[in-house]
Design an enzyme around this catalytic site. Structure first.
Site, PDB file in Angstrom:
ATOM      1  N   GLU A  49       0.792  -1.236  -0.095  1.00 60.35           N
ATOM      2  CA  GLU A  49      -0.103   0.071  -0.019  1.00 60.35           C
ATOM      3  C   GLU A  49       0.826   1.121  -0.077  1.00 60.35           C
ATOM      4  OE1 GLU A  49      -3.122   2.198   3.084  1.00 60.35           O
ATOM      5  OE2 GLU A  49      -2.672   0.114   3.355  1.00 60.35           O
ATOM      6  N   ASP A  60      -5.014   9.969   9.354  1.00 59.52           N
ATOM      7  CA  ASP A  60      -3.899   9.749   9.700  1.00 59.52           C
ATOM      8  C   ASP A  60      -3.130  10.401  10.823  1.00 59.52           C
ATOM      9  OD1 ASP A  60      -2.826   7.791   7.650  1.00 59.52           O
ATOM     10  OD2 ASP A  60      -3.091   9.558   6.135  1.00 59.52           O
TER      11      ASP A  60
END
Length: 278
Positions: A49, A60
């Site tokens: 990924e 995030d």
């Protein structure tokens, strides 16, 4: 056949689960990203990924957000990332032949580049799918159809806070695999994972035939051993990205070796869980 479908078909036949490390593309630089991808696959990674750096990441935590900031400061652009993957695919390394590569990318970036252009360039570069964490469910069908037309999978996220009726809708508009977020909140390593994680994933299995992969909070071999029986794949991000925070100041070979050893530990934990020699 798309590499993601081929991978999960093969792993299911072998009774194994996918190890899926996350890297921020261009951190510390794109040459190192390419070397890391090859080394991780050699050490047992099944899918890669790649995070497309974005100035305002949605889900995030600080470790990955800072890696995005470092990459953007060095001038990394989407076109550079496409070229890196294109070069990796063109090199014909045997270990990468069947290895899927997916992008974690903000819909804001796709919109800025242009949906048609982004999908075309991703497909021709050698990506196999895309994860779009800020994609509104109401716009998912159109993007899924456009991605499918180019042989790309649209991988969507379901979280513990997602209402079950909405989770079913997301599953219907997902291809490749479902990314199940293990914890509410942002990315980052956790010492403990929620006790209802197994129950939530078990329920989701009754609503979809897609592989279910767990991400967020996974960063140690003991977690891998516990969760591998629950999921079709495990995604490891912050624990890996953290090891690259000071990579720009260290010999590249040393950094690549260290990351490869970490992936090897995780892959070994998954083999032990599957009853294979460690």
């Amino acid at each position: 056949m798309n590499r993601i479908d081929a991978l999960f078909g093969r792993l299911r036949a072998e009774g194994r689960h996918a190890l899926m490390p996350f890297l921020t593309a261009g951190d510390p630089d794109l040459a190192t990203t390419g070397l890391l991808i090859r080394e991780m696959v050699r050490k047992g990674a099944d899918m890669i990924e790649l995070g497309i750096p974005y100035s305002d990441p949605i889900a995030d935590g600080p470790v990955i957000a800072e890696s995005y900031h470092r990459a953007l400061q060095r001038g990394i652009k989407v076109s550079h990332i496409f070229q890196t993957v294109r070069t990796l695919r063109a090199e014909g390394a045997p270990e990468l032949d069947g290895t899927p590569i997916v992008s974690m990318v903000s819909y804001a970036i796709i919109h800025r580049v242009g949906v048609e252009r982004y999908l075309n360039e991703a497909a021709t570069a050698g990506f196999d799918g895309l994860i779009v964490p800020d994609l509104p469910l109401e716009e998912s069908a159109a993007l899924m159809d456009r991605a499918t037309a180019r042989g790309l999978k649209l991988i969507q996220l379901i979280t513990p806070a997602t209402p079950r009726d909405r989770a079913e809708g997301i599953a219907r508009l997902t291809t490749g695999f479902i990314y199940y977020v293990s914890v509410a909140g942002i990315t980052g390593e956790r010492r403990e994972l929620p006790p209802d994680l197994v129950e939530n994933v078990a329920w989701l299995r009754t609503r979809t035939e897609l592989p279910i992969c767990i991400g967020f909070g996974i960063g140690a071999p003991d977690q891998v051993r516990r969760l591998a029986p629950v999921a079709d794949g495990l995604i490891v991000g912050s624990a890996l990205v953290r090891r690259l925070a000071d990579a720009i100041n260290r010999p590249r070979a040393e950094v690549v070796k260290e990351v490869g050893e970490f992936i090897g530990e995780l892959a070994g934990a998954m083999k032990i869980q599957a009853g294979e020699p460690g």
